[in-house]
Design a protein around this motif. Structure first.
Motif, PDB file in Angstrom:
ATOM      1  N   PRO A 322      42.245  34.160  32.467  1.00  0.00           N
ATOM      2  CA  PRO A 322      43.473  33.401  32.749  1.00  0.00           C
ATOM      3  C   PRO A 322      43.411  32.856  34.171  1.00  0.00           C
ATOM      4  N   GLN A 323      43.818  31.614  34.350  1.00  0.00           N
ATOM      5  CA  GLN A 323      43.696  30.977  35.665  1.00  0.00           C
ATOM      6  C   GLN A 323      44.858  31.349  36.577  1.00  0.00           C
ATOM      7  N   THR A 324      44.797  32.581  37.070  1.00  0.00           N
ATOM      8  CA  THR A 324      45.791  33.056  38.022  1.00  0.00           C
ATOM      9  C   THR A 324      45.565  32.369  39.367  1.00  0.00           C
ATOM     10  N   THR A 325      46.568  32.461  40.239  1.00  0.00           N
ATOM     11  CA  THR A 325      46.510  31.739  41.512  1.00  0.00           C
ATOM     12  C   THR A 325      45.273  32.090  42.324  1.00  0.00           C
ATOM     13  N   HIS A 326      44.929  33.364  42.423  1.00  0.00           N
ATOM     14  CA  HIS A 326      43.787  33.729  43.270  1.00  0.00           C
ATOM     15  C   HIS A 326      42.480  33.177  42.707  1.00  0.00           C
ATOM     16  N   LEU A 327      42.369  33.051  41.373  1.00  0.00           N
ATOM     17  CA  LEU A 327      41.163  32.469  40.787  1.00  0.00           C
ATOM     18  C   LEU A 327      41.121  30.956  41.007  1.00  0.00           C
ATOM     19  N   VAL A 328      42.294  30.332  40.958  1.00  0.00           N
ATOM     20  CA  VAL A 328      42.361  28.892  41.241  1.00  0.00           C
ATOM     21  C   VAL A 328      41.946  28.620  42.683  1.00  0.00           C
ATOM     22  N   LEU A 359      45.291  30.244  53.161  1.00  0.00           N
ATOM     23  CA  LEU A 359      44.714  30.388  51.819  1.00  0.00           C
ATOM     24  C   LEU A 359      45.700  29.993  50.722  1.00  0.00           C
ATOM     25  N   ASN A 360      46.924  29.647  51.125  1.00  0.00           N
ATOM     26  CA  ASN A 360      47.946  29.179  50.190  1.00  0.00           C
ATOM     27  C   ASN A 360      48.219  30.188  49.086  1.00  0.00           C
ATOM     28  N   GLN A 365      48.958  37.886  45.798  1.00  0.00           N
ATOM     29  CA  GLN A 365      47.804  37.026  45.496  1.00  0.00           C
ATOM     30  C   GLN A 365      46.693  37.205  46.522  1.00  0.00           C
ATOM     31  N   LEU A 366      47.070  37.464  47.767  1.00  0.00           N
ATOM     32  CA  LEU A 366      46.062  37.720  48.806  1.00  0.00           C
ATOM     33  C   LEU A 366      45.287  38.988  48.490  1.00  0.00           C
ATOM     34  N   LYS A 367      45.982  40.025  48.033  1.00  0.00           N
ATOM     35  CA  LYS A 367      45.312  41.276  47.655  1.00  0.00           C
ATOM     36  C   LYS A 367      44.338  41.035  46.502  1.00  0.00           C
ATOM     37  N   SER A 368      44.769  40.270  45.512  1.00  0.00           N
ATOM     38  CA  SER A 368      43.905  39.963  44.366  1.00  0.00           C
ATOM     39  C   SER A 368      42.696  39.154  44.801  1.00  0.00           C
ATOM     40  N   LEU A 369      42.924  38.208  45.707  1.00  0.00           N
ATOM     41  CA  LEU A 369      41.823  37.392  46.221  1.00  0.00           C
ATOM     42  C   LEU A 369      40.839  38.252  46.992  1.00  0.00           C
TER      43      LEU A 369
END
Length: 377
Positions: A322-328, A359-360, A365-369
């Motif tokens: 799934p294209q979550t924000t951190h993957l995008v 990193l927007n 989302q930062l943790k996931s990234l």
């Protein structure tokens, strides 16, 4: 109640419009305003309201604070040689969308360089030296990237794009993916001894993306920076030959043609052989044609025949994450940019708020990234 007028600097507005390549009429159209109103802002006879200022900033892709500056910015705009489309005449200027992407890429590169200078384990990128020929330079680049052609020919076209991108990122090069329309530039590169940058247009098919990335690597190796859109001059042709030689080594190609195609030359209408070579090496049809022509394995007319034929398309993909924000964000930024910012953050050199801003992403989302970046190591 009338909207409160904003005391902007009209000279800054005129400068920002010029830098964006947007005329008075175009800006008026974006704002739904009359061109005479925009002209009054440009002369300073009138000033926009807050809502209008926000729309101006959005159209010109500038922060609203810029328009209150007492003086026009003194920094020089990004200098980049733009190559006009193949077969076109006259001068092709950058579109406002392309100018905005260039400015954004330059800003991200400056942020990455700042972060890199504060990360102890980061070392300046040492590119391979340009050799006497594109072919010799391609061999040097393959060695530098630890490139394995045997793995390449067993991989899909999208996988090869990812492999090339990741190999460059492992060397410290920043590789950005841009979301531009198909009529925009295919890519560009920005020099830096600390964090060189390559950007490519995602509207291309996978094989063309790979070719663009390698073409831009050719510019960096040549100590250039450029915005490229279909080659015309000698340096563009050199970078094309470099990219084609990287993807399709001569000895490997000749053995494949003799063993599997059982011919000594690819004729002008032999699109099936071009397609098979393309699938073998993950190279675009145009790349294959250029390589065959240069090696004397096809007539010059093959490139024109391929270019005027049916557009190349990617094979349908299957599912995926799934294209979550951190993957995008990883797709847009790659690995180098977030890795450097996260490293600076971990060392207390970059505030958490600034890391999220650059990193927007939000906190989660930062943790996931960060977790995903760690898995990529």
């Amino acid at each position: 109640m009338a909207a409160k007028k904003q005391p902007i600097n009209p000279d800054v507005l005129v400068w920002a419009m010029k830098q964006a390549g947007i005329s008075r009429t175009q800006l008026a159209g974006d704002l739904g305003a009359d061109p005479t109103t925009v002209n009054s802002w440009m002369t300073g006879d009138e000033t926009p309201g807050l809502t209008q200022l926000r729309l101006i900033a959005k159209s010109l892709r500038r922060p609203t604070s810029l328009f209150f500056s007492p003086n026009v910015p003194t920094q020089q705009p990004l200098q980049a040689a733009f190559r006009k489309p193949f077969g076109s005449h006259g001068t092709r200027t950058l579109t406002s969308e392309e100018r905005a992407e260039l400015r954004l890429a330059e800003r991200r590169q400056k942020i990455a360089v700042w972060a890199a200078e504060r990360v102890e384990e980061h070392h300046p990128v040492t590119l391979p030296a340009r050799q006497g020929t594109p072919e010799a330079t391609a061999k040097s680049a393959q060695h530098w990237l630890h490139w394995n052609v045997d793995i390449q020919v067993k991989s899909s076209k999208p996988a090869i794009t990812k492999m090339v991108r990741r190999s460059l990122e492992d060397q410290g090069i920043m590789v950005l993916q841009l979301s531009l329309n198909s009529d925009a530039c295919r890519g560009f590169s920005l020099r830096s001894e600390t964090v060189p940058l390559i950007a490519y247009n995602s509207s291309q098919v996978a094989a063309a993306r790979t070719f663009t990335i390698l073409h831009e690597l050719g510019h960096l190796i040549s100590h250039e920076q450029a915005v490229c859109d279909k080659p015309e001059d000698s340096e563009e042709r050199w970078c094309d030959r470099f990219a084609a030689a990287f993807l399709i080594p001569e000895k490997h190609l000749r053995e494949y043609i003799a063993k599997y195609l059982k011919v000594t030359r690819i004729e002008n209408e032999d699109f099936d052989s071009v397609r098979r070579i393309s699938n073998r090496y993950g190279a675009s049809f145009q790349c294959v044609a250029l390589r065959l022509i240069h090696l004397g394995l096809a007539p010059q007319s093959l490139y024109r025949a391929i270019s005027s034929g049916s557009p190349e398309v990617d094979s349908p993909g299957f599912g995926g994450e799934p294209q979550t924000t951190h993957l995008v964000r990883m797709r847009e930024y790659g690995v180098t940019y977030p890795r450097l910012l996260l490293a600076a953050r971990e060392r207390g050199k970059l505030h958490d708020i600034d890391a999220r801003k650059y990193l927007n992403v939000n906190g989660e989302q930062l943790k996931s990234l960060q977790q995903r970046i760690a898995e990529e190591v």
